[in-house]
Design a protein around this motif. Structure first.
Motif, PDB file in Angstrom:
ATOM      1  N   GLN A   2      64.424  38.814  38.784  1.00  0.00           N
ATOM      2  CA  GLN A   2      63.702  38.079  39.826  1.00  0.00           C
ATOM      3  C   GLN A   2      64.644  37.062  40.455  1.00  0.00           C
ATOM      4  OE1 GLN A   2      60.456  34.771  39.312  1.00  0.00           O
ATOM      5  NE2 GLN A   2      59.406  36.742  39.104  1.00  0.00           N
ATOM      6  N   VAL A   3      64.474  36.801  41.746  1.00  0.00           N
ATOM      7  CA  VAL A   3      65.246  35.761  42.405  1.00  0.00           C
ATOM      8  C   VAL A   3      64.315  34.616  42.790  1.00  0.00           C
ATOM      9  CG1 VAL A   3      65.050  36.875  44.697  1.00  0.00           C
ATOM     10  CG2 VAL A   3      66.865  35.191  44.267  1.00  0.00           C
ATOM     11  N   GLY A   4      64.701  33.399  42.414  1.00  0.00           N
ATOM     12  CA  GLY A   4      63.985  32.192  42.809  1.00  0.00           C
ATOM     13  C   GLY A   4      64.697  31.605  44.014  1.00  0.00           C
ATOM     14  N   LEU A   5      64.130  31.802  45.199  1.00  0.00           N
ATOM     15  CA  LEU A   5      64.865  31.529  46.438  1.00  0.00           C
ATOM     16  C   LEU A   5      65.182  30.055  46.687  1.00  0.00           C
ATOM     17  CD1 LEU A   5      63.106  33.948  48.952  1.00  0.00           C
ATOM     18  CD2 LEU A   5      65.317  34.253  47.822  1.00  0.00           C
ATOM     19  N   ASN A   6      64.216  29.161  46.422  1.00  0.00           N
ATOM     20  CA  ASN A   6      64.451  27.775  46.834  1.00  0.00           C
ATOM     21  C   ASN A   6      63.909  26.718  45.886  1.00  0.00           C
ATOM     22  OD1 ASN A   6      61.774  28.380  47.436  1.00  0.00           O
ATOM     23  ND2 ASN A   6      61.828  27.481  49.478  1.00  0.00           N
ATOM     24  N   GLY A   7      62.769  26.939  45.273  1.00  0.00           N
ATOM     25  CA  GLY A   7      62.207  25.957  44.351  1.00  0.00           C
ATOM     26  C   GLY A   7      61.998  24.612  45.004  1.00  0.00           C
ATOM     27  N   SER A   8      62.343  23.560  44.293  1.00  0.00           N
ATOM     28  CA  SER A   8      62.160  22.200  44.803  1.00  0.00           C
ATOM     29  C   SER A   8      63.359  21.704  45.599  1.00  0.00           C
ATOM     30  CB  SER A   8      61.897  21.241  43.634  1.00  0.00           C
ATOM     31  OG  SER A   8      63.017  21.219  42.755  1.00  0.00           O
ATOM     32  N   ARG A   9      64.331  22.580  45.842  1.00  0.00           N
ATOM     33  CA  ARG A   9      65.519  22.167  46.599  1.00  0.00           C
ATOM     34  C   ARG A   9      65.136  21.760  48.022  1.00  0.00           C
ATOM     35  NH1 ARG A   9      69.024  21.861  42.279  1.00  0.00           N
ATOM     36  NH2 ARG A   9      69.159  23.881  41.217  1.00  0.00           N
ATOM     37  N   THR A  10      65.970  20.918  48.596  1.00  0.00           N
ATOM     38  CA  THR A  10      65.769  20.468  49.970  1.00  0.00           C
ATOM     39  C   THR A  10      67.054  20.685  50.762  1.00  0.00           C
ATOM     40  OG1 THR A  10      66.559  18.201  49.609  1.00  0.00           O
ATOM     41  CG2 THR A  10      64.245  18.666  49.084  1.00  0.00           C
ATOM     42  N   ALA A  11      67.006  20.318  52.034  1.00  0.00           N
ATOM     43  CA  ALA A  11      68.194  20.437  52.880  1.00  0.00           C
ATOM     44  C   ALA A  11      69.352  19.615  52.328  1.00  0.00           C
ATOM     45  CB  ALA A  11      67.861  20.011  54.302  1.00  0.00           C
ATOM     46  N   ALA A  12      69.043  18.587  51.550  1.00  0.00           N
ATOM     47  CA  ALA A  12      70.094  17.753  50.966  1.00  0.00           C
ATOM     48  C   ALA A  12      70.928  18.518  49.946  1.00  0.00           C
ATOM     49  CB  ALA A  12      69.478  16.523  50.299  1.00  0.00           C
ATOM     50  N   ASP A  13      70.407  19.642  49.446  1.00  0.00           N
ATOM     51  CA  ASP A  13      71.140  20.449  48.469  1.00  0.00           C
ATOM     52  C   ASP A  13      72.109  21.426  49.122  1.00  0.00           C
ATOM     53  OD1 ASP A  13      70.002  19.576  45.885  1.00  0.00           O
ATOM     54  OD2 ASP A  13      68.133  20.283  46.777  1.00  0.00           O
ATOM     55  N   GLY A  14      72.114  21.475  50.450  1.00  0.00           N
ATOM     56  CA  GLY A  14      73.068  22.329  51.148  1.00  0.00           C
ATOM     57  C   GLY A  14      72.400  23.314  52.077  1.00  0.00           C
ATOM     58  N   HIS A  40      60.525  35.204  44.206  1.00  0.00           N
ATOM     59  CA  HIS A  40      59.648  34.051  43.955  1.00  0.00           C
ATOM     60  C   HIS A  40      60.042  32.947  44.929  1.00  0.00           C
ATOM     61  CE1 HIS A  40      57.457  30.893  41.781  1.00  0.00           C
ATOM     62  NE2 HIS A  40      58.566  30.177  41.823  1.00  0.00           N
ATOM     63  N   VAL A  41      59.037  32.341  45.581  1.00  0.00           N
ATOM     64  CA  VAL A  41      59.337  31.394  46.647  1.00  0.00           C
ATOM     65  C   VAL A  41      58.390  30.199  46.606  1.00  0.00           C
ATOM     66  CG1 VAL A  41      57.833  32.608  48.290  1.00  0.00           C
ATOM     67  CG2 VAL A  41      59.716  31.212  49.154  1.00  0.00           C
ATOM     68  N   HIS A  42      58.886  29.069  47.096  1.00  0.00           N
ATOM     69  CA  HIS A  42      58.082  27.864  47.285  1.00  0.00           C
ATOM     70  C   HIS A  42      57.927  27.642  48.789  1.00  0.00           C
ATOM     71  CE1 HIS A  42      58.733  25.818  43.121  1.00  0.00           C
ATOM     72  NE2 HIS A  42      58.865  27.136  43.009  1.00  0.00           N
ATOM     73  N   PRO A  43      56.793  28.026  49.374  1.00  0.00           N
ATOM     74  CA  PRO A  43      56.601  27.853  50.822  1.00  0.00           C
ATOM     75  C   PRO A  43      56.629  26.383  51.241  1.00  0.00           C
ATOM     76  CG  PRO A  43      55.034  29.437  49.935  1.00  0.00           C
ATOM     77  CD  PRO A  43      55.678  28.767  48.766  1.00  0.00           C
ATOM     78  N   ARG A  44      57.164  26.159  52.448  1.00  0.00           N
ATOM     79  CA  ARG A  44      57.333  24.797  52.964  1.00  0.00           C
ATOM     80  C   ARG A  44      56.667  24.631  54.333  1.00  0.00           C
ATOM     81  NH1 ARG A  44      60.803  24.576  48.981  1.00  0.00           N
ATOM     82  NH2 ARG A  44      61.962  22.664  48.670  1.00  0.00           N
ATOM     83  N   ARG A 205      65.496  35.549  35.500  1.00  0.00           N
ATOM     84  CA  ARG A 205      65.456  35.115  36.891  1.00  0.00           C
ATOM     85  C   ARG A 205      66.679  34.256  37.173  1.00  0.00           C
ATOM     86  NH1 ARG A 205      60.885  30.856  38.740  1.00  0.00           N
ATOM     87  NH2 ARG A 205      62.546  29.322  38.451  1.00  0.00           N
ATOM     88  N   ILE A 206      67.139  34.306  38.409  1.00  0.00           N
ATOM     89  CA  ILE A 206      68.213  33.417  38.852  1.00  0.00           C
ATOM     90  C   ILE A 206      68.039  33.204  40.348  1.00  0.00           C
ATOM     91  CG2 ILE A 206      69.972  35.137  39.465  1.00  0.00           C
ATOM     92  CD1 ILE A 206      70.540  31.891  37.412  1.00  0.00           C
ATOM     93  N   GLY A 207      68.611  32.161  40.843  1.00  0.00           N
ATOM     94  CA  GLY A 207      68.530  31.856  42.263  1.00  0.00           C
ATOM     95  C   GLY A 207      68.798  30.380  42.489  1.00  0.00           C
ATOM     96  N   LEU A 208      68.813  29.986  43.744  1.00  0.00           N
ATOM     97  CA  LEU A 208      69.108  28.595  44.069  1.00  0.00           C
ATOM     98  C   LEU A 208      68.041  27.637  43.551  1.00  0.00           C
ATOM     99  CD1 LEU A 208      70.454  29.223  47.668  1.00  0.00           C
ATOM    100  CD2 LEU A 208      71.798  28.427  45.704  1.00  0.00           C
ATOM    101  N   GLU A 209      66.848  28.153  43.255  1.00  0.00           N
ATOM    102  CA  GLU A 209      65.849  27.303  42.595  1.00  0.00           C
ATOM    103  C   GLU A 209      66.357  26.832  41.249  1.00  0.00           C
ATOM    104  OE1 GLU A 209      61.321  27.370  40.739  1.00  0.00           O
ATOM    105  OE2 GLU A 209      61.890  28.866  42.228  1.00  0.00           O
ATOM    106  N   ASP A 210      67.075  27.701  40.541  1.00  0.00           N
ATOM    107  CA  ASP A 210      67.460  27.429  39.158  1.00  0.00           C
ATOM    108  C   ASP A 210      68.829  26.767  39.027  1.00  0.00           C
ATOM    109  OD1 ASP A 210      65.057  28.647  38.292  1.00  0.00           O
ATOM    110  OD2 ASP A 210      65.987  30.612  38.493  1.00  0.00           O
ATOM    111  N   THR A 211      69.760  27.152  39.872  1.00  0.00           N
ATOM    112  CA  THR A 211      71.095  26.571  39.797  1.00  0.00           C
ATOM    113  C   THR A 211      71.803  26.696  41.141  1.00  0.00           C
ATOM    114  OG1 THR A 211      73.242  26.629  38.658  1.00  0.00           O
ATOM    115  CG2 THR A 211      72.107  28.745  38.961  1.00  0.00           C
TER     116      THR A 211
END
Length: 240
Positions: A2-14, A40-44, A205-211
């Motif tokens: 599974q890929v965790g696309l964004n999680g709690s990340r924000t524009a400040a993370d890149g 897996h996604v966190h809609p904004r 799972r891996i993705g920018l949500e996780d690392t």
């Protein structure tokens, strides 16, 4: 994988962190091309706030489905809607349904939310976080046998102790009502826990949500790069 696309990340993370429906769809397509089998996604909202509103969730799910043909899941985390009753109303209002949704079992109202999702035909990932009462509550839940899978989330970010924390969480899970287990970590613990999942033959799972970093410590430029690295690491452990 599974890929965790964004999680709690924000524009400040890149700039590599996808936030808008278009960005999420493009990142998902790249990740699936790299080997991801679920998203897996966190809609904004347009201003970047996580939301469970139908007006936010629907367009994201639709955008993803236009680009990928794999199951699409969303969060229902309490941080997006802290009030349990309001969270239920949000989910009742969804007109575009995801394939699955994660429900954090330690959060207030988790079982009611899971029951609503199941009644609406949405698969439930039972999010069981290390360091919480989630696993104990799930062990006695009548909904346990009905969930899609257990999402065993190791919240220990220390690479030196994350694997031990994962073993402790898995021991708490016991038989997990016979449901499949997806094991993953976060931040510094992401890669050690992913490798453990490979050794144990568990989904992960891996993705920018996780690392935000690849196994060699380089900054990850995309979810696709993380998925490719994750598959290589997971497969190498599984084949040992």
């Amino acid at each position: 994988m599974q890929v965790g696309l964004n999680g709690s990340r924000t524009a400040a993370d890149g700039a590599q962190v996808p936030l808008t429906p278009d960005e999420l769809a493009r990142s998902a397509a790249e990740a699936v091309a790299a080997g991801a089998t679920e998203v897996h996604v966190h809609p904004r909202t347009p201003c970047g706030r996580e939301s469970l509103s139908a007006r936010v969730v629907g367009p994201v799910v639709e955008a993803l489905r236009e680009r990928v043909k794999v199951p699409v899941g969303v969060t229902t985390g309490a941080w997006a809607e802290p009030d349990p009753a309001a969270r239920l109303e949000r989910v009742r209002s969804w007109t575009v349904l995801p394939d699955f949704a994660s429900v954090n079992w330690h959060e207030p109202g988790a079982e009611e939310l899971a029951e609503l999702l199941l009644a609406r035909g949405v698969g439930v990932e039972a999010g069981l976080w290390s360091g919480t009462e989630g696993a104990a509550r799930f062990a006695v839940s009548p909904l346990g046998p009905r969930v899609l899978r257990v999402l065993a989330e190791v919240t220990d970010p220390d690479p030196a102790t994350a694997e031990a924390s994962a073993h402790a969480l898995l021991a708490e899970l016991g038989t997990a009502h016979g449901r499949p287990v997806l094991l993953h970590g976060e931040e510094g613990g992401a890669w050690p826990v992913l490798r453990l999942a490979g050794r144990l033959g568990l989904a992960t799972r891996i993705g920018l949500e996780d690392t935000l970093f690849l196994p060699d410590g380089q900054r990850a430029l995309s979810n696709a790069r993380l998925v490719a690295a994750g598959l290589a690491e997971h497969g190498a452990q599984r084949d040992q």
